[in-house]
Structures are given as C-alpha cells and as structure tokens.
Design an enzyme around this catalytic site. Sequence first.
Site, PDB file in Angstrom:
ATOM      1  N   HIS A 186      -1.190  -9.680  -1.810  1.00 51.57           N
ATOM      2  CA  HIS A 186      -2.328  -9.834  -0.902  1.00 51.57           C
ATOM      3  C   HIS A 186      -3.498  -9.068  -1.495  1.00 51.57           C
ATOM      4  O   HIS A 186      -3.502  -7.830  -1.501  1.00 51.57           O
ATOM      5  CB  HIS A 186      -1.916  -9.296   0.480  1.00 51.57           C
ATOM      6  CG  HIS A 186      -3.012  -9.273   1.485  1.00 51.57           C
ATOM      7  ND1 HIS A 186      -2.924  -8.557   2.665  1.00 51.57           N
ATOM      8  CD2 HIS A 186      -4.234  -9.875   1.521  1.00 51.57           C
ATOM      9  CE1 HIS A 186      -4.038  -8.721   3.364  1.00 51.57           C
ATOM     10  NE2 HIS A 186      -4.843  -9.517   2.694  1.00 51.57           N
TER      11      HIS A 186
ATOM     12  N   ASP B  12      -0.434 -10.344   9.582  1.00 49.88           N
ATOM     13  CA  ASP B  12      -0.383  -9.073   8.850  1.00 49.88           C
ATOM     14  C   ASP B  12      -1.265  -8.046   9.554  1.00 49.88           C
ATOM     15  O   ASP B  12      -2.483  -8.238   9.653  1.00 49.88           O
ATOM     16  CB  ASP B  12      -0.867  -9.323   7.415  1.00 49.88           C
ATOM     17  CG  ASP B  12      -0.831  -8.084   6.536  1.00 49.88           C
ATOM     18  OD1 ASP B  12      -0.289  -7.047   6.958  1.00 49.88           O
ATOM     19  OD2 ASP B  12      -1.355  -8.176   5.415  1.00 49.88           O
TER      20      ASP B  12
ATOM     21  N   MET C 295      -7.034  -7.651  -1.477  1.00 49.69           N
ATOM     22  CA  MET C 295      -8.200  -7.235  -0.687  1.00 49.69           C
ATOM     23  C   MET C 295      -9.198  -6.658  -1.683  1.00 49.69           C
ATOM     24  O   MET C 295      -9.392  -5.439  -1.794  1.00 49.69           O
ATOM     25  CB  MET C 295      -7.758  -6.221   0.375  1.00 49.69           C
ATOM     26  CG  MET C 295      -6.989  -6.897   1.513  1.00 49.69           C
ATOM     27  SD  MET C 295      -5.858  -5.774   2.363  1.00 49.69           S
ATOM     28  CE  MET C 295      -4.459  -5.841   1.253  1.00 49.69           C
TER      29      MET C 295
ATOM     30  N   ASP D 297       0.093  -5.010  -1.114  1.00 49.04           N
ATOM     31  CA  ASP D 297      -1.305  -4.925  -0.687  1.00 49.04           C
ATOM     32  C   ASP D 297      -2.154  -4.313  -1.789  1.00 49.04           C
ATOM     33  O   ASP D 297      -2.059  -3.116  -2.063  1.00 49.04           O
ATOM     34  CB  ASP D 297      -1.404  -4.087   0.588  1.00 49.04           C
ATOM     35  CG  ASP D 297      -0.891  -4.844   1.790  1.00 49.04           C
ATOM     36  OD1 ASP D 297      -1.368  -5.963   2.035  1.00 49.04           O
ATOM     37  OD2 ASP D 297       0.004  -4.319   2.488  1.00 49.04           O
TER      38      ASP D 297
ATOM     39  N   HIS E 216       5.789  -7.768   0.258  1.00 52.04           N
ATOM     40  CA  HIS E 216       4.343  -7.950   0.390  1.00 52.04           C
ATOM     41  C   HIS E 216       3.651  -6.774  -0.293  1.00 52.04           C
ATOM     42  O   HIS E 216       3.869  -5.614   0.071  1.00 52.04           O
ATOM     43  CB  HIS E 216       4.010  -8.015   1.886  1.00 52.04           C
ATOM     44  CG  HIS E 216       2.577  -8.268   2.217  1.00 52.04           C
ATOM     45  ND1 HIS E 216       2.027  -9.524   2.323  1.00 52.04           N
ATOM     46  CD2 HIS E 216       1.568  -7.405   2.511  1.00 52.04           C
ATOM     47  CE1 HIS E 216       0.753  -9.435   2.665  1.00 52.04           C
ATOM     48  NE2 HIS E 216       0.441  -8.155   2.779  1.00 52.04           N
TER      49      HIS E 216
ATOM     50  N   SER F  77       5.666  -4.800   3.940  1.00 50.04           N
ATOM     51  CA  SER F  77       4.545  -4.369   3.111  1.00 50.04           C
ATOM     52  C   SER F  77       4.907  -3.023   2.525  1.00 50.04           C
ATOM     53  O   SER F  77       5.126  -2.049   3.265  1.00 50.04           O
ATOM     54  CB  SER F  77       3.279  -4.234   3.963  1.00 50.04           C
ATOM     55  OG  SER F  77       2.359  -3.387   3.293  1.00 50.04           O
TER      56      SER F  77
ATOM     57  N   MET G 185      -5.256 -12.094   9.477  1.00 48.50           N
ATOM     58  CA  MET G 185      -5.184 -10.632   9.607  1.00 48.50           C
ATOM     59  C   MET G 185      -5.311 -10.225  11.073  1.00 48.50           C
ATOM     60  O   MET G 185      -6.216 -10.679  11.776  1.00 48.50           O
ATOM     61  CB  MET G 185      -6.310  -9.965   8.815  1.00 48.50           C
ATOM     62  CG  MET G 185      -6.169 -10.013   7.301  1.00 48.50           C
ATOM     63  SD  MET G 185      -4.668  -9.232   6.669  1.00 48.50           S
ATOM     64  CE  MET G 185      -4.861  -7.547   7.240  1.00 48.50           C
TER      65      MET G 185
ATOM     66  N   MET H 261      -5.751  -3.255  -3.129  1.00 45.85           N
ATOM     67  CA  MET H 261      -7.080  -2.877  -2.605  1.00 45.85           C
ATOM     68  C   MET H 261      -7.898  -2.232  -3.716  1.00 45.85           C
ATOM     69  O   MET H 261      -7.372  -1.439  -4.496  1.00 45.85           O
ATOM     70  CB  MET H 261      -6.928  -1.896  -1.442  1.00 45.85           C
ATOM     71  CG  MET H 261      -6.015  -2.422  -0.331  1.00 45.85           C
ATOM     72  SD  MET H 261      -5.953  -1.299   1.069  1.00 45.85           S
ATOM     73  CE  MET H 261      -4.621  -2.051   2.035  1.00 45.85           C
TER      74      MET H 261
HETATM   75  C1  DX5 Z   1      -3.555  -3.879   5.886  1.00 45.01           C
HETATM   76  C2  DX5 Z   1      -2.495  -4.493   4.967  1.00 45.01           C
HETATM   77  C3  DX5 Z   1      -1.210  -4.642   5.677  1.00 45.01           C
HETATM   78  C4  DX5 Z   1      -0.644  -3.325   6.128  1.00 45.01           C
HETATM   79  C5  DX5 Z   1       0.209  -3.530   7.325  1.00 45.01           C
HETATM   80  O1  DX5 Z   1      -4.733  -3.768   5.226  1.00 45.01           O
HETATM   81  O2  DX5 Z   1      -2.889  -5.769   4.522  1.00 45.01           O
HETATM   82  O3  DX5 Z   1      -0.253  -5.382   4.928  1.00 45.01           O
HETATM   83  O4  DX5 Z   1       0.091  -2.690   5.125  1.00 45.01           O
HETATM   84  O5  DX5 Z   1       0.585  -2.288   7.850  1.00 45.01           O
HETATM   85  P1  DX5 Z   1       1.186  -2.154   9.331  1.00 45.01           P
HETATM   86  O6  DX5 Z   1       2.321  -3.129   9.445  1.00 45.01           O
HETATM   87  O7  DX5 Z   1       1.605  -0.731   9.424  1.00 45.01           O
HETATM   88  O8  DX5 Z   1       0.068  -2.511  10.267  1.00 45.01           O
HETATM   89 ZN    ZN Z   2      -1.317  -7.230   3.582  1.00 45.52          ZN
END
Ligand code: DX5
Ligand code: ZN
Length: 222
Positions: free
Chosen positions: A75, A181, A77, A43, A41, A16, A146, A45
């Site tokens: 991904h 994840d 969110m 993320d 990956h 990620s 998750m 948001m």
């Molecule tokens: C969390 C994200 C993850 C995050 C994982 O909201 O979806 O992908 O970056 O981070 P680590 O591996 O540090 O928990």
């Molecule tokens: Zn993620």
Amino acid sequence: MSLITSPPTLPLVAPSILSADFSRLGDECTSVIECGADLLHLDVMDGHFVPNLTMGPALCKSLRSTLPDVYLDVHLMVNSPMMYIEPFAGAGANMFTAHIEANVDPLELADAIHAAGMDAGLAINPPTEVESILPYIEAFDLILVMSVNPGFSGQAFIPEVLEKVVTVRKQLRPNQRLQMDGGVGLTTCVACRDAGCDVLVAASAIFGTTDYESSIAALRGI
Ligand code: DX5
Ligand code: ZN
C-alpha cells in the site's frame, strides 16, 4: 497465488505489519500466517504524502525471501507511486495499491502495474468523494477504501466511509476485491463485512494482541 481469481466465501484478513515488532519482523510475519492470515499488508510512507516514514522495497525483498509463498500486498502512501512500481515488482510484491489523491493517471497506473506483473489496487482517502474513482474501478483488481486518514496505525475508524463501500461494491466484478484499512477491529469489522468488504486490513487489532489466531478468526467472522 493470486487472491483475485477465486472470490473468498469469508473475508480475507491482511495483517498490516506496521504494528509488528520490527526487531523480530520475520518471526512476526511467519506467526500471523501460521495463525490464519491470508496475506501481508505493507504500508509504504514517504514523509510527504503522509507525515510518516516506514518501509521500502528492500524490506519487501527480505520478506519475499523469508516467506516465498505469501501474498505481499503493498500500500503506497507516496507522492510519486509510478517510480516505485518496478522496484516493488523486483522485490516480489504481488499487489501494488496507490492513491487517487497522488494525482497520477489511474489508467496509466493500472497498466504499468499489470505490465510489471502485479495485481493493481486503487485507494481512496476518507475526505475524497467516491465519484473520483468510479470511472476507473474496472481497470483495477482491488479498491481500497481508507477508514482513517493514512499515516499511522491505532486511529479510530471513520464510519462515514461505509457509504463508499456500498457504492463501490455495486460496480465490482466477482474477481475484484474491496479492501478496508484503518481502525478495523473486533467491533468495527462487523460493519465492514456487512457493507461488502472482502479484504480486511488490521495492524493494532492483530499485532496489539497476544493471541493472533483468535484475533484473525474474529476479524474474519468465525
Ligand atoms: C494507515 C495504514 C494502515 C494501518 C492500519 O495509514 O494504511 O494499514 O497500519 O492500522 P490499524 O489497523 O491499527 O488502524
Ligand atoms: Zn495500509
């Protein structure tokens, strides 16, 4: 380039980029791929679905340009994932994963993602009952369980979600993937693999280390 057509014999490892050094993002992404990562990956948001802001289609497009052959796993969110399907498809994303908690019709979501030429993922947060996704699993290429409440990297793994992995795994075809994840690291990855996860996402456990190659190999279990 699809991850979906050939089931891996070892879990795929997906760094990620949330924990990468953003001032050197292209180099960071090139480095993890050269060190054995299978995909990247991203993320995304929106500050509403989760209390954080991260990245959008423009960043995806830049990575696609720098790394033309790398599988980009996005991904989402966000509260309105449908409105981002076309922008991310146009930006070169390969996988588009949205949350069951975003309150969209999962079958419409999967159809729209496939129509845009991407693989389709469905994600579930730790507090949500697994029963909410079971009727829709067949329509997706990947299920994302998750293992932290989404929003930030570096959180502690929630082991209770492993029960969901076991339940989901029983319903999957060989050409569907099961992704974990959140809080996946050198110790927690073992339980994830044992429960049947075949795509492991990790931010801190890769970008927070100095030896990406060793970290990726350890997550994979070699
Ligand atoms: C969390 C994200 C993850 C995050 C994982 O909201 O979806 O992908 O970056 O981070 P680590 O591996 O540090 O928990
Ligand atoms: Zn993620």
